[in-house]
Design a protein around this motif. Structure first.
Motif, PDB file in Angstrom:
ATOM      1  N   ASP A 138      -5.348   2.794  -0.744  1.00 23.02           N
ATOM      2  CA  ASP A 138      -4.014   2.879  -0.147  1.00 23.02           C
ATOM      3  C   ASP A 138      -3.309   4.116  -0.667  1.00 23.02           C
ATOM      4  O   ASP A 138      -3.669   4.666  -1.703  1.00 23.02           O
ATOM      5  CB  ASP A 138      -3.191   1.614  -0.415  1.00 23.02           C
ATOM      6  CG  ASP A 138      -2.820   1.462  -1.876  1.00 23.02           C
ATOM      7  OD1 ASP A 138      -3.716   1.547  -2.724  1.00 23.02           O
ATOM      8  OD2 ASP A 138      -1.632   1.258  -2.175  1.00 23.02           O
ATOM      9  N   ALA A 139      -2.336   4.573   0.099  1.00 24.22           N
ATOM     10  CA  ALA A 139      -1.577   5.770  -0.264  1.00 24.22           C
ATOM     11  C   ALA A 139      -0.233   5.750   0.450  1.00 24.22           C
ATOM     12  O   ALA A 139      -0.035   5.014   1.409  1.00 24.22           O
ATOM     13  CB  ALA A 139      -2.361   7.024   0.126  1.00 24.22           C
ATOM     14  N   ASP A 140       0.655   6.594  -0.025  1.00 24.78           N
ATOM     15  CA  ASP A 140       1.988   6.699   0.580  1.00 24.78           C
ATOM     16  C   ASP A 140       1.983   7.493   1.875  1.00 24.78           C
ATOM     17  O   ASP A 140       2.872   7.329   2.704  1.00 24.78           O
ATOM     18  CB  ASP A 140       2.970   7.353  -0.397  1.00 24.78           C
ATOM     19  CG  ASP A 140       3.270   6.459  -1.588  1.00 24.78           C
ATOM     20  OD1 ASP A 140       3.303   5.225  -1.430  1.00 24.78           O
ATOM     21  OD2 ASP A 140       3.482   7.010  -2.684  1.00 24.78           O
ATOM     22  N   THR A 141       0.997   8.385   2.032  1.00 28.43           N
ATOM     23  CA  THR A 141       0.952   9.264   3.208  1.00 28.43           C
ATOM     24  C   THR A 141      -0.466   9.314   3.771  1.00 28.43           C
ATOM     25  O   THR A 141      -1.436   8.984   3.073  1.00 28.43           O
ATOM     26  CB  THR A 141       1.373  10.700   2.849  1.00 28.43           C
ATOM     27  OG1 THR A 141       0.395  11.246   1.943  1.00 28.43           O
ATOM     28  CG2 THR A 141       2.757  10.750   2.229  1.00 28.43           C
ATOM     29  N   ARG A 156       3.159   2.417   4.273  1.00 28.78           N
ATOM     30  CA  ARG A 156       1.952   2.737   3.503  1.00 28.78           C
ATOM     31  C   ARG A 156       0.744   2.846   4.419  1.00 28.78           C
ATOM     32  O   ARG A 156       0.708   2.286   5.501  1.00 28.78           O
ATOM     33  CB  ARG A 156       1.692   1.674   2.438  1.00 28.78           C
ATOM     34  CG  ARG A 156       2.843   1.609   1.498  1.00 28.78           C
ATOM     35  CD  ARG A 156       2.647   1.601   0.042  1.00 28.78           C
ATOM     36  NE  ARG A 156       1.369   1.729  -0.570  1.00 28.78           N
ATOM     37  CZ  ARG A 156       1.046   2.761  -1.358  1.00 28.78           C
ATOM     38  NH1 ARG A 156       1.877   3.751  -1.548  1.00 28.78           N
ATOM     39  NH2 ARG A 156      -0.109   2.790  -1.955  1.00 28.78           N
ATOM     40  N   TRP A 157      -0.237   3.576   3.926  1.00 31.47           N
ATOM     41  CA  TRP A 157      -1.503   3.794   4.626  1.00 31.47           C
ATOM     42  C   TRP A 157      -2.614   3.099   3.863  1.00 31.47           C
ATOM     43  O   TRP A 157      -2.639   3.098   2.631  1.00 31.47           O
ATOM     44  CB  TRP A 157      -1.802   5.291   4.696  1.00 31.47           C
ATOM     45  CG  TRP A 157      -0.914   5.994   5.654  1.00 31.47           C
ATOM     46  CD1 TRP A 157       0.332   6.479   5.429  1.00 31.47           C
ATOM     47  CD2 TRP A 157      -1.197   6.262   7.025  1.00 31.47           C
ATOM     48  NE1 TRP A 157       0.854   7.040   6.565  1.00 31.47           N
ATOM     49  CE2 TRP A 157      -0.076   6.928   7.563  1.00 31.47           C
ATOM     50  CE3 TRP A 157      -2.290   6.019   7.851  1.00 31.47           C
ATOM     51  CZ2 TRP A 157      -0.023   7.350   8.881  1.00 31.47           C
ATOM     52  CZ3 TRP A 157      -2.242   6.444   9.154  1.00 31.47           C
ATOM     53  CH2 TRP A 157      -1.115   7.097   9.660  1.00 31.47           C
ATOM     54  N   TRP A 158      -3.555   2.487   4.614  1.00 33.94           N
ATOM     55  CA  TRP A 158      -4.669   1.754   4.021  1.00 33.94           C
ATOM     56  C   TRP A 158      -5.967   2.156   4.694  1.00 33.94           C
ATOM     57  O   TRP A 158      -6.002   2.417   5.900  1.00 33.94           O
ATOM     58  CB  TRP A 158      -4.476   0.245   4.209  1.00 33.94           C
ATOM     59  CG  TRP A 158      -3.247  -0.281   3.560  1.00 33.94           C
ATOM     60  CD1 TRP A 158      -1.976  -0.301   4.081  1.00 33.94           C
ATOM     61  CD2 TRP A 158      -3.138  -0.834   2.267  1.00 33.94           C
ATOM     62  NE1 TRP A 158      -1.100  -0.836   3.180  1.00 33.94           N
ATOM     63  CE2 TRP A 158      -1.780  -1.180   2.053  1.00 33.94           C
ATOM     64  CE3 TRP A 158      -4.064  -1.081   1.258  1.00 33.94           C
ATOM     65  CZ2 TRP A 158      -1.340  -1.750   0.882  1.00 33.94           C
ATOM     66  CZ3 TRP A 158      -3.609  -1.657   0.082  1.00 33.94           C
ATOM     67  CH2 TRP A 158      -2.264  -1.989  -0.093  1.00 33.94           C
ATOM     68  N   THR A 185       6.300  -1.060   5.390  1.00 33.95           N
ATOM     69  CA  THR A 185       6.316  -0.386   4.089  1.00 33.95           C
ATOM     70  C   THR A 185       6.059   1.109   4.210  1.00 33.95           C
ATOM     71  O   THR A 185       6.318   1.856   3.264  1.00 33.95           O
ATOM     72  CB  THR A 185       5.244  -0.967   3.157  1.00 33.95           C
ATOM     73  OG1 THR A 185       3.951  -0.690   3.714  1.00 33.95           O
ATOM     74  CG2 THR A 185       5.427  -2.456   2.949  1.00 33.95           C
ATOM     75  N   HIS A 215      -1.815   1.591   9.166  1.00 33.15           N
ATOM     76  CA  HIS A 215      -0.500   2.049   8.703  1.00 33.15           C
ATOM     77  C   HIS A 215       0.453   0.884   8.872  1.00 33.15           C
ATOM     78  O   HIS A 215       0.583   0.332   9.966  1.00 33.15           O
ATOM     79  CB  HIS A 215      -0.016   3.246   9.528  1.00 33.15           C
ATOM     80  CG  HIS A 215       1.358   3.679   9.147  1.00 33.15           C
ATOM     81  ND1 HIS A 215       2.475   3.298   9.867  1.00 33.15           N
ATOM     82  CD2 HIS A 215       1.801   4.441   8.127  1.00 33.15           C
ATOM     83  CE1 HIS A 215       3.541   3.821   9.292  1.00 33.15           C
ATOM     84  NE2 HIS A 215       3.164   4.518   8.244  1.00 33.15           N
TER      85      HIS A 215
END
Length: 85
Positions: free
Chosen positions: A63-66, A37-39, A35, A31
Motif C-alpha cells: 500500500d502507498a499514499d500515491t 490510499r493505493w493498494w 482514504t 484505490h
C-alpha cells in the motif's frame, strides 16, 4: 436533464490504475476513495505464475499514499524477486 458528473479526479485515478495494471499484470490494483490510499494485492500463486520458485519472502500486499509510491514499491518487489530466481 443534466448528466451526473464524476467527482474530480475519477478519470485521473482510472488512468493511473490502468497504467499500474499494464505494468504489473499479476497484481490487482485498488484505490480507496474514502482514504485516498493505493493498494496492490496478489495471491502467492500469482506471484509464482512462471513456475519458478521465489525466495522465502513472497509479498502479496502493498500500500502507498500515491500511485507513484505504489509503483516504486511494486518495482522494488519485482527487482527483489528477479534477484531471488
Amino acid at each position: 436533464m443534466s448528466q451526473v458528473q464524476p467527482p474530480v479526479g475519477v478519470d485521473a485515478v482510472a488512468a493511473q490504475k490502468a497504467a499500474l495494471r499494464g505494468e504489473f499484470g499479476n497484481w490487482s490494483i485498488v484505490h480507496t476513495s474514502d482514504t485516498g490510499r493505493w493498494w496492490a494485492i496478489r495471491t502467492v500463486r500469482r506471484a509464482r505464475l512462471d513456475g519458478r520458485l521465489l525466495g522465502a519472502r513472497v509479498c502479496t500486499e502493498l500500500d502507498a499514499d500515491t500511485a507513484d509510491g505504489l509503483r516504486a514499491k511494486l518495482r522494488e518487489v519485482a527487482e527483489d524477486e528477479a534477484g531471488a530466481r
